[in-house]
Design a protein around this motif. Sequence first.
Motif, PDB file in Angstrom:
ATOM      1  N   SER A  46       0.835  -1.210   0.000  1.00  0.00           N
ATOM      2  CA  SER A  46       0.000   0.000   0.000  1.00  0.00           C
ATOM      3  C   SER A  46       0.867   1.256   0.000  1.00  0.00           C
ATOM      4  CB  SER A  46      -0.941  -0.003   1.208  1.00  0.00           C
ATOM      5  OG  SER A  46      -1.863  -1.062   1.133  1.00  0.00           O
ATOM      6  N   THR A  47       1.982   1.202   0.709  1.00  0.00           N
ATOM      7  CA  THR A  47       2.920   2.332   0.704  1.00  0.00           C
ATOM      8  C   THR A  47       3.435   2.591  -0.703  1.00  0.00           C
ATOM      9  OG1 THR A  47       3.612   1.854   2.976  1.00  0.00           O
ATOM     10  CG2 THR A  47       5.096   3.201   1.639  1.00  0.00           C
ATOM     11  N   LEU A  48       3.698   1.511  -1.441  1.00  0.00           N
ATOM     12  CA  LEU A  48       4.175   1.657  -2.818  1.00  0.00           C
ATOM     13  C   LEU A  48       3.143   2.378  -3.681  1.00  0.00           C
ATOM     14  CD1 LEU A  48       6.283   1.009  -4.993  1.00  0.00           C
ATOM     15  CD2 LEU A  48       5.119  -1.182  -5.346  1.00  0.00           C
ATOM     16  N   LEU A  49       1.870   1.989  -3.548  1.00  0.00           N
ATOM     17  CA  LEU A  49       0.817   2.681  -4.307  1.00  0.00           C
ATOM     18  C   LEU A  49       0.745   4.151  -3.912  1.00  0.00           C
ATOM     19  CD1 LEU A  49      -2.271   0.313  -4.654  1.00  0.00           C
ATOM     20  CD2 LEU A  49      -0.274   0.559  -6.123  1.00  0.00           C
ATOM     21  N   ASN A  50       0.858   4.425  -2.626  1.00  0.00           N
ATOM     22  CA  ASN A  50       0.791   5.818  -2.166  1.00  0.00           C
ATOM     23  C   ASN A  50       1.945   6.648  -2.715  1.00  0.00           C
ATOM     24  OD1 ASN A  50      -1.564   5.438  -0.719  1.00  0.00           O
ATOM     25  ND2 ASN A  50      -0.534   5.086   1.233  1.00  0.00           N
ATOM     26  N   ILE A  51       3.109   6.041  -2.865  1.00  0.00           N
ATOM     27  CA  ILE A  51       4.245   6.749  -3.454  1.00  0.00           C
ATOM     28  C   ILE A  51       3.986   7.027  -4.930  1.00  0.00           C
ATOM     29  CG2 ILE A  51       6.663   6.473  -4.146  1.00  0.00           C
ATOM     30  CD1 ILE A  51       7.112   5.072  -1.434  1.00  0.00           C
ATOM     31  N   ILE A  52       3.456   6.039  -5.646  1.00  0.00           N
ATOM     32  CA  ILE A  52       3.132   6.241  -7.064  1.00  0.00           C
ATOM     33  C   ILE A  52       2.072   7.324  -7.220  1.00  0.00           C
ATOM     34  CG2 ILE A  52       2.074   5.142  -9.086  1.00  0.00           C
ATOM     35  CD1 ILE A  52       3.436   2.520  -8.129  1.00  0.00           C
ATOM     36  N   GLY A  54       1.648   9.836  -5.302  1.00  0.00           N
ATOM     37  CA  GLY A  54       2.106  11.119  -4.780  1.00  0.00           C
ATOM     38  C   GLY A  54       1.527  11.456  -3.422  1.00  0.00           C
ATOM     39  N   ILE A  55       0.869  10.489  -2.776  1.00  0.00           N
ATOM     40  CA  ILE A  55       0.323  10.702  -1.434  1.00  0.00           C
ATOM     41  C   ILE A  55       1.455  10.710  -0.407  1.00  0.00           C
ATOM     42  CG2 ILE A  55      -1.192   9.728   0.341  1.00  0.00           C
ATOM     43  CD1 ILE A  55      -2.858   8.546  -1.983  1.00  0.00           C
ATOM     44  N   GLU A  56       2.445   9.849  -0.624  1.00  0.00           N
ATOM     45  CA  GLU A  56       3.642   9.819   0.208  1.00  0.00           C
ATOM     46  C   GLU A  56       4.863  10.036  -0.680  1.00  0.00           C
ATOM     47  OE1 GLU A  56       4.050   6.821   3.324  1.00  0.00           O
ATOM     48  OE2 GLU A  56       2.099   6.008   2.729  1.00  0.00           O
ATOM     49  N   ARG A  57       5.922  10.553  -0.080  1.00  0.00           N
ATOM     50  CA  ARG A  57       7.177  10.711  -0.800  1.00  0.00           C
ATOM     51  C   ARG A  57       8.151   9.622  -0.372  1.00  0.00           C
ATOM     52  NH1 ARG A  57       8.981  17.010  -1.511  1.00  0.00           N
ATOM     53  NH2 ARG A  57       6.918  17.944  -1.768  1.00  0.00           N
ATOM     54  N   PRO A  58       8.958   9.132  -1.296  1.00  0.00           N
ATOM     55  CA  PRO A  58       9.994   8.185  -0.893  1.00  0.00           C
ATOM     56  C   PRO A  58      11.087   8.898  -0.103  1.00  0.00           C
ATOM     57  CG  PRO A  58      10.271   8.778  -3.196  1.00  0.00           C
ATOM     58  CD  PRO A  58       8.984   9.423  -2.737  1.00  0.00           C
ATOM     59  N   CYS A  59      11.768   8.156   0.744  1.00  0.00           N
ATOM     60  CA  CYS A  59      12.904   8.740   1.461  1.00  0.00           C
ATOM     61  C   CYS A  59      14.094   8.903   0.531  1.00  0.00           C
ATOM     62  CB  CYS A  59      13.271   7.849   2.651  1.00  0.00           C
ATOM     63  SG  CYS A  59      11.944   7.689   3.864  1.00  0.00           S
ATOM     64  N   ASN A  60      14.208   7.991  -0.425  1.00  0.00           N
ATOM     65  CA  ASN A  60      15.232   8.073  -1.465  1.00  0.00           C
ATOM     66  C   ASN A  60      14.636   7.538  -2.763  1.00  0.00           C
ATOM     67  OD1 ASN A  60      17.732   8.917   0.057  1.00  0.00           O
ATOM     68  ND2 ASN A  60      17.249   7.041   1.181  1.00  0.00           N
ATOM     69  N   GLY A  61      15.225   7.947  -3.878  1.00  0.00           N
ATOM     70  CA  GLY A  61      14.790   7.446  -5.168  1.00  0.00           C
ATOM     71  C   GLY A  61      13.871   8.396  -5.909  1.00  0.00           C
ATOM     72  N   GLN A  62      13.454   7.964  -7.101  1.00  0.00           N
ATOM     73  CA  GLN A  62      12.669   8.813  -7.984  1.00  0.00           C
ATOM     74  C   GLN A  62      11.490   8.050  -8.575  1.00  0.00           C
ATOM     75  OE1 GLN A  62      15.075  10.616 -11.065  1.00  0.00           O
ATOM     76  NE2 GLN A  62      16.848  10.797  -9.725  1.00  0.00           N
ATOM     77  N   VAL A  63      10.389   8.781  -8.762  1.00  0.00           N
ATOM     78  CA  VAL A  63       9.254   8.301  -9.551  1.00  0.00           C
ATOM     79  C   VAL A  63       9.306   9.038 -10.886  1.00  0.00           C
ATOM     80  CG1 VAL A  63       6.738   8.100  -9.715  1.00  0.00           C
ATOM     81  CG2 VAL A  63       7.872   7.888  -7.476  1.00  0.00           C
ATOM     82  N   ARG A  69      10.881  13.283 -13.888  1.00  0.00           N
ATOM     83  CA  ARG A  69      10.765  13.094 -12.440  1.00  0.00           C
ATOM     84  C   ARG A  69       9.475  13.718 -11.920  1.00  0.00           C
ATOM     85  NH1 ARG A  69      15.706  14.143  -8.153  1.00  0.00           N
ATOM     86  NH2 ARG A  69      14.638  13.289  -6.306  1.00  0.00           N
ATOM     87  N   LEU A  70       8.785  13.005 -11.049  1.00  0.00           N
ATOM     88  CA  LEU A  70       7.540  13.508 -10.478  1.00  0.00           C
ATOM     89  C   LEU A  70       7.792  14.823  -9.754  1.00  0.00           C
ATOM     90  CD1 LEU A  70       4.551  13.069  -9.885  1.00  0.00           C
ATOM     91  CD2 LEU A  70       5.191  11.668  -7.920  1.00  0.00           C
ATOM     92  N   ASN A  71       7.020  15.852 -10.132  1.00  0.00           N
ATOM     93  CA  ASN A  71       7.167  17.188  -9.569  1.00  0.00           C
ATOM     94  C   ASN A  71       6.171  17.369  -8.426  1.00  0.00           C
ATOM     95  OD1 ASN A  71       7.354  19.888  -8.968  1.00  0.00           O
ATOM     96  ND2 ASN A  71       7.153  20.610 -11.085  1.00  0.00           N
ATOM     97  N   TYR A  72       6.670  17.365  -7.202  1.00  0.00           N
ATOM     98  CA  TYR A  72       5.773  17.470  -6.042  1.00  0.00           C
ATOM     99  C   TYR A  72       5.206  18.872  -5.872  1.00  0.00           C
ATOM    100  CZ  TYR A  72       7.208  12.773  -4.813  1.00  0.00           C
ATOM    101  OH  TYR A  72       7.432  11.405  -4.850  1.00  0.00           O
ATOM    102  N   GLN A  73       5.779  19.839  -6.585  1.00  0.00           N
ATOM    103  CA  GLN A  73       5.212  21.183  -6.558  1.00  0.00           C
ATOM    104  C   GLN A  73       3.919  21.240  -7.367  1.00  0.00           C
ATOM    105  OE1 GLN A  73       6.554  23.571  -4.592  1.00  0.00           O
ATOM    106  NE2 GLN A  73       8.004  21.958  -4.000  1.00  0.00           N
TER     107      GLN A  73
END
Length: 211
Positions: A46-52, A54-63, A69-73
């Motif tokens: 479920s954490t993986l889906l949330n990262i995809i 954009g609900i959660e951010r990874p501690c390291n790495g890129q989507v 690259r996913l723009n969180y702005q």
Amino acid sequence: MALQLINITKFYKYGKKRQRVIDDLTIKFPSRGMIGIIGQSGTGKSTLLNIIAGIERPCNGQVLIDGHRLNYQQIRMYQRDYISYVYQFYNLVNALTIKENLILITKIKGIDLKQVSGQLEEYCRTLKVVELLERYPDELSGGQKQRIGLVRAFLCNTPILLADEPTGALDSKSSKDLLECLKMVNDQEKATILMVTHDAFSASYAKDVYI
């Protein structure tokens, strides 16, 4: 639409301790079709889906989306245009009728209801929920709520559809019906469908499976 995860790591802090739930994960997903991600509870699905999403951010790495690259702005724009979600626990507003819940997602996504009214009717007929539209969520069974969740996700017409344990609360018949509906969308190849599950039967509907 190409979705890729590069060296994704996610951990949570509990006091001085850290619990790592995803460790240096790299995946390039197929651009279309249904993908199963199978594993036991607590393994970070479920954490993986949330990262995809954009609900959660990874501690390291890129989507990466189409190599960018996913723009969180601009995360709201990304979630509006790219992501639809079939939630494990439905996420329906109890104070609204089912029809009003479906209309709500069009407002959130900025979709012109007049333009998708035909699709809404088609999805409701296909998923056999027309007679439920004037009811409230607490009047529905788990299987009925999950079918409404599918209508809501299909209505968004996004290139990525995320399904979090979509059969987890359903009996065997309701599970099969729901999976057949996902397969219907998969056969049309309109989206990348990512389904996380602990159930091998559900995963058997997927084109590709990651463990």
